[in-house]
Structures are given as C-alpha cells and as structure tokens.
Design a protein around this motif. Structure first.
Motif, PDB file in Angstrom:
ATOM      1  N   ILE A 215     -32.515  -0.784 140.437  1.00 17.89           N
ATOM      2  CA  ILE A 215     -33.098  -1.315 141.520  1.00 17.89           C
ATOM      3  C   ILE A 215     -33.651  -2.481 141.410  1.00 17.89           C
ATOM      4  N   ILE A 216     -34.386  -2.908 140.709  1.00 18.99           N
ATOM      5  CA  ILE A 216     -35.163  -3.927 140.323  1.00 18.99           C
ATOM      6  C   ILE A 216     -34.351  -5.317 140.476  1.00 18.99           C
TER       7      ILE A 216
ATOM      8  N   ALA B 117     -31.258  -5.160 141.364  1.00 22.07           N
ATOM      9  CA  ALA B 117     -30.311  -5.529 142.388  1.00 22.07           C
ATOM     10  C   ALA B 117     -30.964  -5.962 143.652  1.00 22.07           C
ATOM     11  N   THR B 118     -32.076  -5.726 143.709  1.00 24.56           N
ATOM     12  CA  THR B 118     -33.038  -6.292 144.906  1.00 24.56           C
ATOM     13  C   THR B 118     -33.808  -7.604 144.540  1.00 24.56           C
ATOM     14  N   ALA B 119     -33.242  -8.235 143.472  1.00 30.65           N
ATOM     15  CA  ALA B 119     -33.975  -9.618 143.053  1.00 30.65           C
ATOM     16  C   ALA B 119     -33.317 -10.448 144.181  1.00 30.65           C
ATOM     17  N   GLU B 120     -34.142 -11.774 144.402  1.00 26.10           N
ATOM     18  CA  GLU B 120     -33.640 -12.627 145.550  1.00 26.10           C
ATOM     19  C   GLU B 120     -32.252 -13.183 145.619  1.00 26.10           C
ATOM     20  N   ASN B 121     -31.658 -13.158 144.431  1.00 24.62           N
ATOM     21  CA  ASN B 121     -30.348 -13.888 144.134  1.00 24.62           C
ATOM     22  C   ASN B 121     -29.303 -12.939 144.474  1.00 24.62           C
ATOM     23  N   VAL B 122     -29.787 -11.546 144.526  1.00 25.40           N
ATOM     24  CA  VAL B 122     -28.560 -10.722 144.699  1.00 25.40           C
ATOM     25  C   VAL B 122     -28.764 -10.151 146.115  1.00 25.40           C
ATOM     26  N   GLY B 123     -30.201  -9.608 146.648  1.00 27.10           N
ATOM     27  CA  GLY B 123     -30.250  -9.335 147.619  1.00 27.10           C
ATOM     28  C   GLY B 123     -30.000  -7.821 148.353  1.00 27.10           C
ATOM     29  N   ALA B 124     -30.002  -7.010 147.399  1.00 19.76           N
ATOM     30  CA  ALA B 124     -29.472  -5.439 147.871  1.00 19.76           C
ATOM     31  C   ALA B 124     -30.343  -4.892 148.456  1.00 19.76           C
ATOM     32  N   ALA B 125     -29.991  -3.970 149.719  1.00 13.88           N
ATOM     33  CA  ALA B 125     -30.842  -2.924 150.519  1.00 13.88           C
ATOM     34  C   ALA B 125     -31.064  -1.610 149.801  1.00 13.88           C
ATOM     35  N   THR B 126     -32.175  -1.095 150.144  1.00 12.84           N
ATOM     36  CA  THR B 126     -32.440   0.046 149.705  1.00 12.84           C
ATOM     37  C   THR B 126     -32.758   1.243 150.796  1.00 12.84           C
ATOM     38  N   ARG B 127     -32.789   2.454 150.437  1.00 11.36           N
ATOM     39  CA  ARG B 127     -33.346   3.285 151.688  1.00 11.36           C
ATOM     40  C   ARG B 127     -33.675   4.557 151.042  1.00 11.36           C
ATOM     41  N   LEU B 128     -34.751   5.353 151.631  1.00  7.07           N
ATOM     42  CA  LEU B 128     -35.436   6.574 151.347  1.00  7.07           C
ATOM     43  C   LEU B 128     -36.186   6.477 150.145  1.00  7.07           C
ATOM     44  N   MET B 129     -36.684   5.454 149.806  1.00  9.41           N
ATOM     45  CA  MET B 129     -37.414   5.342 148.639  1.00  9.41           C
ATOM     46  C   MET B 129     -38.694   6.166 148.458  1.00  9.41           C
TER      47      MET B 129
ATOM     48  N   PRO C 234     -46.570  21.296 141.579  1.00 13.51           N
ATOM     49  CA  PRO C 234     -45.415  20.441 142.022  1.00 13.51           C
ATOM     50  C   PRO C 234     -45.107  19.452 140.722  1.00 13.51           C
ATOM     51  N   ARG C 235     -43.802  19.570 140.478  1.00 19.86           N
ATOM     52  CA  ARG C 235     -43.187  18.578 139.367  1.00 19.86           C
ATOM     53  C   ARG C 235     -42.017  17.927 140.148  1.00 19.86           C
ATOM     54  N   PHE C 236     -41.681  16.618 139.639  1.00 19.17           N
ATOM     55  CA  PHE C 236     -40.605  15.967 140.013  1.00 19.17           C
ATOM     56  C   PHE C 236     -39.889  15.166 138.806  1.00 19.17           C
ATOM     57  N   ALA C 237     -38.774  15.216 138.838  1.00 17.20           N
ATOM     58  CA  ALA C 237     -37.879  13.959 137.902  1.00 17.20           C
ATOM     59  C   ALA C 237     -37.022  13.171 138.699  1.00 17.20           C
ATOM     60  N   THR C 238     -36.343  13.446 139.601  1.00 18.33           N
ATOM     61  CA  THR C 238     -35.453  12.843 140.418  1.00 18.33           C
ATOM     62  C   THR C 238     -35.968  12.437 141.692  1.00 18.33           C
ATOM     63  N   THR C 239     -35.562  11.229 141.844  1.00 26.07           N
ATOM     64  CA  THR C 239     -35.952  10.259 143.122  1.00 26.07           C
ATOM     65  C   THR C 239     -34.787  10.388 144.015  1.00 26.07           C
ATOM     66  N   MET C 240     -34.966  10.252 145.560  1.00 27.82           N
ATOM     67  CA  MET C 240     -34.028  10.515 146.456  1.00 27.82           C
ATOM     68  C   MET C 240     -33.601   9.121 146.779  1.00 27.82           C
ATOM     69  N   GLY C 241     -34.528   8.267 146.878  1.00 22.55           N
ATOM     70  CA  GLY C 241     -34.020   6.749 147.275  1.00 22.55           C
ATOM     71  C   GLY C 241     -33.409   5.927 146.385  1.00 22.55           C
ATOM     72  N   GLY C 242     -32.732   4.918 146.847  1.00 25.06           N
ATOM     73  CA  GLY C 242     -32.045   3.976 146.084  1.00 25.06           C
ATOM     74  C   GLY C 242     -31.237   2.888 146.843  1.00 25.06           C
ATOM     75  N   LEU C 243     -30.223   2.295 146.136  1.00 21.33           N
ATOM     76  CA  LEU C 243     -29.567   1.154 146.844  1.00 21.33           C
ATOM     77  C   LEU C 243     -28.790   1.935 147.949  1.00 21.33           C
ATOM     78  N   VAL C 244     -28.488   0.982 148.774  1.00 25.11           N
ATOM     79  CA  VAL C 244     -27.525   1.187 149.926  1.00 25.11           C
ATOM     80  C   VAL C 244     -26.122   1.031 149.443  1.00 25.11           C
ATOM     81  N   VAL C 245     -25.438   2.057 149.602  1.00 25.15           N
ATOM     82  CA  VAL C 245     -23.811   1.974 149.001  1.00 25.15           C
ATOM     83  C   VAL C 245     -23.024   2.432 150.186  1.00 25.15           C
ATOM     84  N   ASN C 246     -21.841   1.886 150.192  1.00 28.65           N
ATOM     85  CA  ASN C 246     -20.866   2.630 150.940  1.00 28.65           C
ATOM     86  C   ASN C 246     -20.021   3.609 150.449  1.00 28.65           C
ATOM     87  N   PRO C 247     -18.847   4.168 151.145  1.00 30.38           N
ATOM     88  CA  PRO C 247     -18.060   5.141 150.652  1.00 30.38           C
ATOM     89  C   PRO C 247     -17.273   4.623 149.308  1.00 30.38           C
ATOM     90  N   SER C 248     -17.323   3.557 149.217  1.00 27.99           N
ATOM     91  CA  SER C 248     -16.488   2.972 147.974  1.00 27.99           C
ATOM     92  C   SER C 248     -17.414   2.550 146.988  1.00 27.99           C
TER      93      SER C 248
END
Length: 615
Positions: free
Chosen positions: A365-366, A368-380, A546-560
């Motif tokens: 995520i770090i 891909a979201t750098a300024e020169n790449v510009g990826a979007a995220t969701r549900l972080m 309560p405990r957690f390991a898995t995060t639900m958010g991440g990079l926005v991707v399409n069906p490909s």
C-alpha cells in the motif's frame, strides 16, 4: 613462564580473530580455560520456544563454534524451523551471537539463541564478547535483474501467482522480505472456503450456489463488500480449490469433513491436512520446484515508473546490503495487510490485540500510494476481529479458537465480568464479538470444568500456546495477563476474579438445567453442543479479548486485479492480490474466506498478466 603462556594464549586468540574477521566478526575476550577459547566438545541445552522446548547440541573446537544442531523441537514447520536453521547458520558463519532474530519467529529465534548461549557457557566461552562481536553485512552491491513478472510477497497470494505464472510460461522473480515463504496462511487456523469445488461435492454438499455465497458474504460484511470482486471470488474459488488439490499437491482434511458454521447457509469450509503450516510447507516446495527465482530476505522498497506512469519494475534491498533494480513487464503486489503498522490503522483497530505476522506492515500500500504511482485505497478503517484472543504481552494476542471449538462441544460457556452468560457460544464470531465489545474492558471469560479444560488445553498448540505457558499463567492465577484462573469451587473462582459467587453459581445451575432439558431457553445454543453439564470442580476461567490479524481495506482493484488510481483508471503493469487488494470482504471476513481469496486472486492475477502479455 607466565609471560610466555600469556603470549601463546594471545597468539591463538589473534589467529582465531583473524579467521573470524574474515567473516566479519571478532570476539575480543577469550574464555579463561587455558590456551583455547572453548573446551572442545559437544554440549546440549534446552530453552522454551513458541510451541514447547527446543533442544540444541553445539559442537566446539578449541577456537570456534563448529556446528549447531537442533535435536528436538515442536516449532511451526517452515516458520519457527526455518528461523532456527537460518540463525544456526548465521551464528556459525559469523562466529557471533549478535545476529538478528528472525522477524515473525521471535520466540523460536530466542529459544535457539538462549540454548546456544547456555552451550557457550558450558564450553567456557565468553557470551558477552560473542554478543558484541560485530557482523559485516556487506558493502551494498548493486544488482540489476529483468523478468516478465515480479511478484512482491511470498504468502498464499504471492505463491499462487508465481505458480500459475510459471505454468503459463512466464519468467518470474518472487521477492519475500522474510527468511521464509508462507505469510499469514502459515500461522492461520488452516481453513479455506471450497465452494464450487469437487471436494465440496464429494463431502456431501451439491446444492450450494454463487448466489448463496455472495448473500452470506454480504450479510457478514455489512453489505460493504465490493460486488464485482465478491462475484469474481465466488465464481472462481471452486476451480482454484481443484487446481490446488489436483495440480499443486495440496491435501484437505476430508475425514474432518465440511465445517458447520453460523456464517454460512451451506457448509463450504474445509481444513488443510496439516493445518496452515502444513499447507505452507507443501506450497513452498511447489514454488521451489517451479523454476521461479525466489529472493528471500529481500524487501521491495519502491515501484519503478516510466514517464507515462506505467509500472515497469521494482527496487529492493537484501538483508545483506545488496540493492536490486528489477525490470519487469508487470508487477503483482501480494504483500499482505497492514495490521502491524499502527500508522495505517483506525483508532478502533488500534485498540484490538494483534496476533498476525510481523511482516504485515502495509508495504504494498505504501509503495502503490506513493505520489509517482498514485493508487487509490478503500475500506482502510476495517479489520477482521475475532472474539477469542488472550493477551500474551502488551498489545499482542494469541488465539484460543481451536480450543474454544472443542470446548463448546463439551461443557464450556462464555460469561461476562458479572458472572452472567450473555451469548450463544455457537453463534457466529461476529455476533459473539458484538457482545464482547459491549462488555467492560471488552472482555468475556471462558468457563470450564476440569474435563473440558483438558480438552481445551490439548488444542492450543496450533495457536502457538505451549503447555508450559499455561502452567505459568495458571500459577499467576489472574494476577497478570493473560487471565487463567483456577478454583476448586465456583465460589473460590468468583473470589479470585472478583465476581459475585451467587450470580456465578446461578448461571452454572441454570445452564446445567438447559443441558438436562436439551433446550437453551435464553440463547438457543444448539442441542448438539450441549452434551455435557459443567460438572464438579475444579473450575477454570480464561480471558477472551478481541484480536485481529487481517485487515479488510487495501488497494482499489478491478475484476482483472489491476490496481486503479484515484481517477478510477488502471495503472498499467500493476496488479494486486490477496489481503492487499481491499474490498471483497466488506468490514469483516467469515471463516476460511481470507485464505480462499488469497489463493484465488493470486491465481487470477497471474492469468490476467499472462493474457496481457499474450501468453
């Protein structure tokens, strides 16, 4: 005479240091055992690891550590075992105890180091000098590589991507920052959604459907799931499961059968034979035999982007100081989640105990979201919380879920700090969590009699909880975390924990009445999970947080599985799979879902890359 002996001793020391200096380390203080640094021979020692005792045999010559052999251990295959092998080699190569522990396997690493220190002392060596011996990590060689595809991350998604890409004829470089491949799946409970597979049909379920799976996931994820990704998952997880079983030697526990879970309207989860660690061992072997180039201890640091914004490779750094520039036609990010990076977590998630891999620091995520790449995220802001953690150190959990499942088939119940039963123990994890979060200090207690506690204990090793750990916690009797309390009677138990004894006794009496009647009038626990009453003491209480390991958010991707930018356009050459691709689960994931998604999306991402490259 004394002077000559001193000179002889120092000459031997300098000779030893010359050898060690060539390896990058020098112990400057010899042991006071005559002319030698050590008393030559083989010495053994035992230390506590993650899953039990680790026994080590160390062989010394007069002036060096010759070999380190782990002769007995119960550590997690491919994680703890690899860490100990790596450290053993590092200590011998550097003739130093100042080596770094292996991230993600700290307990196993420390066990190995502590046992070797013990052996050094037995051999008359200087432990402090060996701890301070400097290790030369190299001069930072610059290396340039090229490949059709770079896969960043060697967990379930990354290994799936590498294996499928090799099948399709692509040249593959896989980068893994840890010393082993496996990621989160290697320390998971080892369960997977197998909807639509031949195995689900073989296990007796033939009437499940894509529509049913989608509906169950949407309900579990508060309808925040990304519909097109969930549809993609449901339509492909069956074929992925068959591919795993038939092409990649992955075995499932068919004797255990499909699991009955409150989250699912149809039974669609199976366990791997050998659990998560068993799966990871098999999959590692498949990758190693596939022809993919695997670089362990190598962390990707930056995506390489051309003037048009296309991703054309990766920069990385090895733990030995090597700097890599890897040119590639495509990159698949399979770097896992960000649960171990508080800067990326919401305030609510920061309050939950973390039990996931140390490697989940959000690297993909770090980058891909750098300024020169510009990826979007969701549900972080979301993460998968379970209601069955114990706090083994500040902010860090281990899971009792395997013990809970077994205990709820016998006489265990969940109570709050007032001694009252508050939930159906066989409800979904989400429902139990909701009740737990509403309690003081967000904590429930697992109450068991002696027979059920023995069953509970026997299942905890898969969560990295050793019998010696339990003995230590019981000896503390609630005075420190995690809370493990024993009382010969309910009133004694209540006194230790600060509950009203009359309330606790009434709770147990009422529940036992429901068992006798075969009907839980308060919470509708299914009768098949009420086979035993809470018998006579002693009784046990175990904290549940309560405990957690898995995060639900991440990079926005399409069906490909292409990564999208803030404008919703695909970033050419960049794909994501597994936990780093956000949205398929909504705000929560049902049992077995994350492993299934990682493996399915990794395979699909490789197929998308191959199609794009005309393979």
């Amino acid at each position: 005479m004394m002077k000559n002996k001193f000179i002889t001793k120092m000459m031997k020391l300098l000779s030893a240091c010359a050898l060690v200096f060539a390896l990058g380390a020098c112990s400057t203080q010899p042991a006071d055992n005559g002319d030698a640094l050590y008393k030559a021979g083989t010495y053994t020692a035992v230390a506590n690891g993650n899953n039990g005792e680790v026994e080590v045999a160390v062989t010394f010559s007069d002036d060096k550590i010759e070999t380190i052999e782990v002769t007995k251990q119960k550590e997690t295959e491919g994680l703890g075992t690899t860490a100990m092998d790596t450290l053993s080699k590092a200590i011998v190569d550097a003739q130093s105890l100042g080596v770094d522990t292996i991230a993600g396997a700290t307990n196993s690493s420390n066990a190995l180091l502590n046992a070797v220190k013990d052996c050094v002392q037995q051999a008359g060596g200087d432990v402090e000098a060996l701890m301070n011996a400097v290790i030369n990590k190299g001069a930072g060689e610059e290396v340039t590589l090229s490949s059709d595809l770079v896969v960043v991350g060697g967990g379930a998604a990354g290994m799936s991507a590498a294996l499928r890409a090799r099948e399709l004829g692509l040249n593959v470089i896989l980068l893994e920052k840890m010393s082993f491949m496996g990621g989160a799946i290697s320390i998971s409970g080892g369960n997977q959604v197998v909807f639509g597979s031949k195995l689900q049909n073989e296990a007796g379920v033939s009437d499940d459907s894509v529509e049913s799976m989608v509906a169950d996931f949407m309900a579990n994820g508060a309808n925040l799931n990304v519909p097109e990704l969930l549809q993609l998952y449901a339509e492909n997880v069956g074929a992925t499961t068959d591919w795993l079983h038939e092409n990649q030697n992955v075995e499932f526990d068919m004797e255990g059968g499909l699991h009955v879970l409150a989250e699912y309207s149809h039974n669609r989860e199976l366990a791997y034979a050998g659990g998560g660690s068993g799966f990871a061992k098999t999959y590692r072997e498949q990758v190693e035999n596939s022809g993919a180039e695997v670089y362990l201890n190598t962390r990707a640091t930056e995506l390489i982007v051309d003037e048009s914004g296309n991703v054309i490779g990766v920069k990385a750094e090895g733990s030995d100081g090597t700097h890599y520039t890897i040119n590639a036609q495509s990159v698949i990010l399979a770097t896992g989640g960000y649960g171990n990076n508080k800067d990326l977590l919401s305030e609510e998630m920061q309050s939950a105990l973390y039990y996931g891999p140390q490697s989940s620091t959000g690297d993909g995520i770090i980058m891909a979201t750098a300024e020169n790449v510009g990826a979007a995220t969701r549900l972080m802001e979301y993460g998968k919380r379970y209601p069955n953690g114990i706090e083994v150190s500040e902010g860090i959990a281990k899971s009792t879920i395997a013990g809970n499942i077994a205990a709820f088939s016998e006489g265990a119940i969940l109570i709050n700090s007032e001694g009252k039963r508050v939930v159906n123990e066989k409800a979904s994890n989400r429902e139990i969590l909701t009740v737990e979060l509403a309690q003081p200090e967000q904590m429930l207690y697992l109450l068991m009699d002696a027979s059920t506690f023995e069953t509970f204990k026997s299942k905890l090793a898969t969560g990295g909880i050793a019998g010696t750990d339990i003995e230590t916690w019981l000896a503390a009797n609630g005075s420190s975390a995690p809370v493990f309390v024993k009382g010969d009677s309910l009133s004694e138990l209540a006194k230790v924990i600060g509950m009203d004894a009359a309330v606790l006794e009434n709770t147990v009496s009422t529940y036992n009445g429901y068992v006798a009647a075969g009907n839980d009038e308060e919470f509708n626990r299914p009768a098949q999970y009420m086979t035993q009453p809470l018998a006579d003491g002693p009784y046990y209480l175990v904290e549940q947080k309560p405990r957690f390991a898995t995060t639900m958010g991440g990079l926005v991707v399409n069906p490909s599985l292409e990564v999208l930018n803030a404008e919703g356009n695909a970033i050419s050459g960049l794909y994501a799979a597994g936990e780093v691709a956000g949205g398929v689960m909504g705000d929560d994931s049902p049992s077995g879902a994350n492993n299934g998604w990682a493996l399915t999306s990794g395979k699909l991402a490789a197929e998308a890359v191959a199609k794009q490259l005309g393979k």
